[in-house]
Design a protein around this motif. Sequence first.
Motif, PDB file in Angstrom:
ATOM      1  N   ALA A  72      30.663   1.009  17.100  1.00 62.07           N
ATOM      2  CA  ALA A  72      30.249   0.369  15.847  1.00 62.07           C
ATOM      3  C   ALA A  72      30.612   1.227  14.639  1.00 62.07           C
ATOM      4  O   ALA A  72      31.101   0.718  13.619  1.00 62.07           O
ATOM      5  CB  ALA A  72      28.749   0.102  15.877  1.00 62.07           C
ATOM      6  N   ILE A  73      30.388   2.532  14.744  1.00 63.71           N
ATOM      7  CA  ILE A  73      30.718   3.434  13.638  1.00 63.71           C
ATOM      8  C   ILE A  73      32.224   3.394  13.360  1.00 63.71           C
ATOM      9  O   ILE A  73      32.658   3.284  12.212  1.00 63.71           O
ATOM     10  CB  ILE A  73      30.258   4.872  13.957  1.00 63.71           C
ATOM     11  CG1 ILE A  73      28.729   4.945  14.007  1.00 63.71           C
ATOM     12  CG2 ILE A  73      30.798   5.853  12.903  1.00 63.71           C
ATOM     13  CD1 ILE A  73      28.201   6.258  14.541  1.00 63.71           C
ATOM     14  N   ALA A  74      33.035   3.468  14.412  1.00 65.05           N
ATOM     15  CA  ALA A  74      34.489   3.465  14.250  1.00 65.05           C
ATOM     16  C   ALA A  74      34.984   2.171  13.613  1.00 65.05           C
ATOM     17  O   ALA A  74      35.965   2.173  12.851  1.00 65.05           O
ATOM     18  CB  ALA A  74      35.159   3.687  15.603  1.00 65.05           C
ATOM     19  N   ALA A  75      34.311   1.054  13.899  1.00 58.94           N
ATOM     20  CA  ALA A  75      34.736  -0.248  13.381  1.00 58.94           C
ATOM     21  C   ALA A  75      34.098  -0.583  12.037  1.00 58.94           C
ATOM     22  O   ALA A  75      34.419  -1.623  11.447  1.00 58.94           O
ATOM     23  CB  ALA A  75      34.391  -1.343  14.393  1.00 58.94           C
ATOM     24  N   GLY A  76      33.179   0.284  11.559  1.00 59.91           N
ATOM     25  CA  GLY A  76      32.489  -0.002  10.306  1.00 59.91           C
ATOM     26  C   GLY A  76      31.527  -1.170  10.416  1.00 59.91           C
ATOM     27  O   GLY A  76      31.280  -1.890   9.446  1.00 59.91           O
ATOM     28  N   GLU A  77      30.965  -1.367  11.626  1.00 64.73           N
ATOM     29  CA  GLU A  77      30.048  -2.468  11.881  1.00 64.73           C
ATOM     30  C   GLU A  77      28.633  -1.957  12.095  1.00 64.73           C
ATOM     31  O   GLU A  77      28.414  -0.756  12.319  1.00 64.73           O
ATOM     32  CB  GLU A  77      30.477  -3.228  13.151  1.00 64.73           C
ATOM     33  CG  GLU A  77      31.847  -3.845  13.103  1.00 64.73           C
ATOM     34  CD  GLU A  77      32.225  -4.476  14.432  1.00 64.73           C
ATOM     35  OE1 GLU A  77      33.012  -5.437  14.405  1.00 64.73           O
ATOM     36  OE2 GLU A  77      31.734  -4.020  15.486  1.00 64.73           O
ATOM     37  N   THR A  78      27.669  -2.874  12.035  1.00 67.43           N
ATOM     38  CA  THR A  78      26.320  -2.533  12.449  1.00 67.43           C
ATOM     39  C   THR A  78      26.266  -2.539  13.968  1.00 67.43           C
ATOM     40  O   THR A  78      27.148  -3.092  14.645  1.00 67.43           O
ATOM     41  CB  THR A  78      25.296  -3.534  11.915  1.00 67.43           C
ATOM     42  OG1 THR A  78      25.514  -4.806  12.539  1.00 67.43           O
ATOM     43  CG2 THR A  78      25.382  -3.674  10.401  1.00 67.43           C
ATOM     44  N   LEU A  79      25.218  -1.943  14.506  1.00 63.38           N
ATOM     45  CA  LEU A  79      25.054  -1.930  15.955  1.00 63.38           C
ATOM     46  C   LEU A  79      24.869  -3.355  16.481  1.00 63.38           C
ATOM     47  O   LEU A  79      25.376  -3.704  17.560  1.00 63.38           O
ATOM     48  CB  LEU A  79      23.862  -1.048  16.334  1.00 63.38           C
ATOM     49  CG  LEU A  79      23.656  -0.716  17.804  1.00 63.38           C
ATOM     50  CD1 LEU A  79      24.907  -0.120  18.434  1.00 63.38           C
ATOM     51  CD2 LEU A  79      22.467   0.230  17.969  1.00 63.38           C
ATOM     52  N   ALA A  80      24.163  -4.182  15.730  1.00 63.23           N
ATOM     53  CA  ALA A  80      23.971  -5.576  16.138  1.00 63.23           C
ATOM     54  C   ALA A  80      25.299  -6.322  16.186  1.00 63.23           C
ATOM     55  O   ALA A  80      25.563  -7.095  17.116  1.00 63.23           O
ATOM     56  CB  ALA A  80      22.996  -6.272  15.195  1.00 63.23           C
TER      57      ALA A  80
END
Length: 331
Positions: free
Chosen positions: A42-50
């Motif tokens: 998620a961090i690598a993709a710039g997304e939230t964990l959800a």
Amino acid sequence: MTYLRLLQHRAPDGSRSVILAEGDAAHILEGVTTVRELALRAIAAGETLAQAAKACPAGPAIDIAAEFAAGRLLAPIDHDDPAHLLMAGTGLTHLGSAEGRDKMHKAATSGEHLTDSMRIFLEGLEGGKPAPGETGQQPEWFYKGDGSQLVGPTDPFTMPSFAQDGGEEPEVAGIYIIGEDGTPYRLGLAIANEFSDHVTERHNYLWLAHSKLRQASLGAELLIGQPPENIEGTSRILRDGKVIWEKPFLSGEANMSHTLANLENHHFKYDLFRRPGDVHVHFFGTATLSFSDGIATREGDVFEISASPFTLPVANPLARAEARPVAVKAL
């Protein structure tokens, strides 16, 4: 409100998987085996964990209550190298939390004779909820150990042979991972038992550090997204299958003298706690202890903690390790 929860599962053959639960429904996430792996994705993709969880293909449906009963649910976070999972916590952070501590420390009543416990509690009441961007009052802080001390939601608590007490502390813990640039990310919250030795602490407050070097457990569910303001739960002790002590407890910012942001700021302000890739489990404190009510636990007692909006409890029996003398050798 329905909260998303992530769980870690180990099948009888030892294979691991991550479960996404929403309401009464739950299914295995394909293509990911640990919550830490999903968080780094998620961090690598710039997304939230959800968002990262929902992007995974949905695998088979699973009954998490049945898997809990079978002992196949793990703590909702871990690390391949236990030395890179750090457990710490803050105390005297909840409204009413000074009462039990003052009973233990024979508190004076007022003015300049206030105990250190009462002083730090009152300072938290006054400055523990700063405006966004401001620095609030520093809380009490303690270290519990590394990932070798983290046990699963139904595993035994094994107190050391030299322990004078094995006592529960029903809490909520924040789960964090450090990004490659040193940024701490909160993954979510879990219910927890921050197991401690209250007899040792009562003997001398300066022994608090010793009393905290014990195991701790997390409930199976990692609550992700915006944390609830109010968490209501029940802590109880079972002996020979019967409840010998039971009491409600409250957590969440509505019941605390500090904001989560303030507690997080005072933990992660230290460079050594922002090492890329590390996992942190941070216990936010409690105001409810059976020890404060005169309960003396015994081996075989079971500590059971449940809280809404979590759907599964954390339930750990108490055991004692065999004595193992330690001899230091000169080289």
